[in-house]
Design a protein around this motif. Structure first.
Motif, PDB file in Angstrom:
ATOM      1  N   LEU A 127       0.987  -1.284  -0.006  1.00 25.25           N
ATOM      2  CA  LEU A 127       0.014  -0.114  -0.080  1.00 25.25           C
ATOM      3  C   LEU A 127       1.020   1.191   0.061  1.00 25.25           C
ATOM      4  N   ALA A 128       1.819   1.333   0.783  1.00 25.00           N
ATOM      5  CA  ALA A 128       2.823   2.401   0.728  1.00 25.00           C
ATOM      6  C   ALA A 128       3.459   2.741  -0.419  1.00 25.00           C
ATOM      7  N   ASP A 129       3.472   1.862  -1.556  1.00 27.17           N
ATOM      8  CA  ASP A 129       4.153   1.970  -2.959  1.00 27.17           C
ATOM      9  C   ASP A 129       3.067   2.562  -3.932  1.00 27.17           C
ATOM     10  N   LEU A 130       1.774   2.755  -3.430  1.00 26.67           N
ATOM     11  CA  LEU A 130       0.657   3.212  -4.413  1.00 26.67           C
ATOM     12  C   LEU A 130       0.894   4.570  -4.378  1.00 26.67           C
ATOM     13  N   LEU A 131       0.909   5.403  -5.757  1.00 27.35           N
ATOM     14  CA  LEU A 131       1.050   6.544  -6.051  1.00 27.35           C
ATOM     15  C   LEU A 131      -0.325   7.435  -5.776  1.00 27.35           C
ATOM     16  N   LEU A 132      -0.262   8.276  -5.107  1.00 24.96           N
ATOM     17  CA  LEU A 132      -1.102   9.442  -4.636  1.00 24.96           C
ATOM     18  C   LEU A 132      -1.687  10.580  -5.515  1.00 24.96           C
ATOM     19  N   LEU A 133      -2.705  10.837  -5.330  1.00 24.62           N
ATOM     20  CA  LEU A 133      -3.071  12.132  -6.218  1.00 24.62           C
ATOM     21  C   LEU A 133      -1.839  13.403  -6.005  1.00 24.62           C
ATOM     22  N   GLY A 134      -1.592  13.721  -7.242  1.00 26.82           N
ATOM     23  CA  GLY A 134      -0.586  14.711  -7.209  1.00 26.82           C
ATOM     24  C   GLY A 134       0.695  14.373  -7.656  1.00 26.82           C
ATOM     25  N   ASP A 135       0.946  13.177  -7.722  1.00 31.07           N
ATOM     26  CA  ASP A 135       2.054  12.456  -7.964  1.00 31.07           C
ATOM     27  C   ASP A 135       2.165  12.654  -9.601  1.00 31.07           C
ATOM     28  N   PRO A 136       3.351  13.075 -10.208  1.00 28.35           N
ATOM     29  CA  PRO A 136       3.335  13.458 -11.777  1.00 28.35           C
ATOM     30  C   PRO A 136       3.063  12.246 -12.633  1.00 28.35           C
ATOM     31  N   ARG A 137       3.567  11.138 -12.050  1.00 27.77           N
ATOM     32  CA  ARG A 137       3.538   9.846 -12.773  1.00 27.77           C
ATOM     33  C   ARG A 137       2.209   9.361 -13.055  1.00 27.77           C
ATOM     34  N   LEU A 138       1.230   9.807 -12.434  1.00 27.81           N
ATOM     35  CA  LEU A 138      -0.225   9.380 -12.723  1.00 27.81           C
ATOM     36  C   LEU A 138      -0.809  10.001 -13.779  1.00 27.81           C
ATOM     37  N   TYR A 139      -0.252  10.963 -14.447  1.00 27.20           N
ATOM     38  CA  TYR A 139      -0.483  11.720 -15.278  1.00 27.20           C
ATOM     39  C   TYR A 139       0.067  11.623 -16.632  1.00 27.20           C
ATOM     40  N   GLU A 140       0.914  10.550 -16.549  1.00 31.33           N
ATOM     41  CA  GLU A 140       1.649  10.072 -17.769  1.00 31.33           C
ATOM     42  C   GLU A 140       0.851   9.031 -18.733  1.00 31.33           C
ATOM     43  N   THR A 141       1.158   9.187 -20.069  1.00 35.51           N
ATOM     44  CA  THR A 141       0.556   7.968 -20.968  1.00 35.51           C
ATOM     45  C   THR A 141       1.664   7.111 -20.716  1.00 35.51           C
ATOM     46  N   CYS A 142       1.074   5.758 -20.628  1.00 36.91           N
ATOM     47  CA  CYS A 142       1.721   4.615 -20.418  1.00 36.91           C
ATOM     48  C   CYS A 142       1.978   3.782 -21.837  1.00 36.91           C
ATOM     49  N   GLU A 143       3.270   3.257 -21.765  1.00 39.43           N
ATOM     50  CA  GLU A 143       3.690   2.426 -22.906  1.00 39.43           C
ATOM     51  C   GLU A 143       3.064   1.383 -23.190  1.00 39.43           C
ATOM     52  N   PRO A 144       2.895   0.779 -24.322  1.00 40.35           N
ATOM     53  CA  PRO A 144       2.626  -0.515 -24.546  1.00 40.35           C
ATOM     54  C   PRO A 144       3.333  -1.739 -23.862  1.00 40.35           C
ATOM     55  N   VAL A 145       2.876  -2.734 -23.160  1.00 42.42           N
ATOM     56  CA  VAL A 145       3.747  -3.823 -22.687  1.00 42.42           C
ATOM     57  C   VAL A 145       3.896  -4.620 -24.151  1.00 42.42           C
ATOM     58  N   LEU A 146       5.231  -4.898 -24.279  1.00 45.55           N
ATOM     59  CA  LEU A 146       5.655  -5.626 -25.197  1.00 45.55           C
ATOM     60  C   LEU A 146       5.999  -7.091 -25.125  1.00 45.55           C
ATOM     61  N   GLU A 147       5.526  -7.849 -26.111  1.00 45.23           N
ATOM     62  CA  GLU A 147       5.921  -9.285 -25.818  1.00 45.23           C
ATOM     63  C   GLU A 147       6.958  -9.777 -25.228  1.00 45.23           C
ATOM     64  N   SER A 148       8.012  -9.020 -25.526  1.00 49.10           N
ATOM     65  CA  SER A 148       9.394  -9.484 -24.480  1.00 49.10           C
ATOM     66  C   SER A 148       9.354  -8.976 -22.996  1.00 49.10           C
ATOM     67  N   ASP A 149       8.082  -8.175 -22.967  1.00 48.82           N
ATOM     68  CA  ASP A 149       8.068  -8.014 -21.264  1.00 48.82           C
ATOM     69  C   ASP A 149       7.194  -8.860 -20.621  1.00 48.82           C
ATOM     70  N   LEU A 150       6.777 -10.058 -21.380  1.00 49.35           N
ATOM     71  CA  LEU A 150       5.816 -10.994 -20.614  1.00 49.35           C
ATOM     72  C   LEU A 150       6.411 -11.667 -19.435  1.00 49.35           C
ATOM     73  N   PRO A 151       7.871 -11.764 -19.390  1.00 46.99           N
ATOM     74  CA  PRO A 151       8.345 -12.485 -18.164  1.00 46.99           C
ATOM     75  C   PRO A 151       8.198 -11.569 -16.938  1.00 46.99           C
ATOM     76  N   LEU A 152       7.912 -10.203 -17.109  1.00 52.18           N
ATOM     77  CA  LEU A 152       7.744  -9.411 -16.030  1.00 52.18           C
ATOM     78  C   LEU A 152       6.326  -9.254 -15.486  1.00 52.18           C
ATOM     79  N   VAL A 153       5.508  -9.671 -16.341  1.00 49.92           N
ATOM     80  CA  VAL A 153       3.781  -9.456 -15.921  1.00 49.92           C
ATOM     81  C   VAL A 153       3.522 -10.110 -14.950  1.00 49.92           C
ATOM     82  N   PRO A 154       3.981 -11.522 -14.554  1.00 48.25           N
ATOM     83  CA  PRO A 154       3.440 -12.346 -13.249  1.00 48.25           C
ATOM     84  C   PRO A 154       3.888 -11.235 -12.156  1.00 48.25           C
TER      85      PRO A 154
END
Length: 165
Positions: free
Chosen positions: A4-31
């Motif tokens: 819970l302490a890792d959850l970004l809270l309102l006002g954190d600039p990362r919450l306003y960023e557009t996310c990058e697609p997950v790549l097929e090469s990222d699949l090992p990270l998904v679990p």
């Protein structure tokens, strides 16, 4: 493992960023990402008595990944909104990134989404259930750096959540 302490809270600039697609090469990270999302959602449920979905950017993972757990766990990778109904509905929306605040918003009554699952299999999902539709729209917005506070109907569309007993 994120908590819970890792959850970004309102006002954190990362919450306003557009996310990058997950790549097929990222699949090992998904679990591991999904385990972190699940763990934080369970902690929110225990503390605040709500939580049906969470988006990866809420944990600082700026990838297009959503984790839902309504009737069963579901991983949604690289979702794309194909269609959304003209019919809209209103609700008091909540968000784990500001758990004590409710925001009055309008969302589409139904939608169709394409996405990949955790096995990289493609899916198309037509959602006619209002509660699932508004949830998926909320989480999808997170992937585009949009918070429900930015969708408030008007200046009076904010209220505090009643404290759980």
């Amino acid at each position: 493992m994120k908590h819970l302490a890792d959850l970004l809270l309102l006002g954190d600039p990362r919450l306003y960023e557009t996310c990058e697609p997950v790549l097929e090469s990222d699949l090992p990270l998904v679990p591991a990402w999904v385990a972190d999302l699940h763990n934080v959602m369970e902690e929110i449920r225990a503390k605040y008595q709500f939580g049906r979905g969470i988006a990866a950017p809420q944990l600082g993972i700026l990838k297009r990944l959503i984790y839902l757990n309504v009737d069963r766990p579901q991983v949604i990778i690289n979702p794309e909104l194909i269609t959304a109904s003209d019919e809209m509905d209103e609700l008091w929306d909540d968000c784990m990134s500001f758990p004590n605040l409710l925001v009055h918003v309008r969302r589409h009554r139904s939608l169709t989404l394409s996405y990949r699952d955790e096995n990289w299999q493609p899916h198309t999902w037509t959602i006619t259930n209002w509660h699932l539709s508004e949830l998926v729209q909320h989480e999808y917005d997170h992937l585009n750096g949009v918070l429900c506070t930015m969708r408030a109907i008007d200046a009076q569309s904010f209220r505090w959540r009643p404290t759980p007993a």
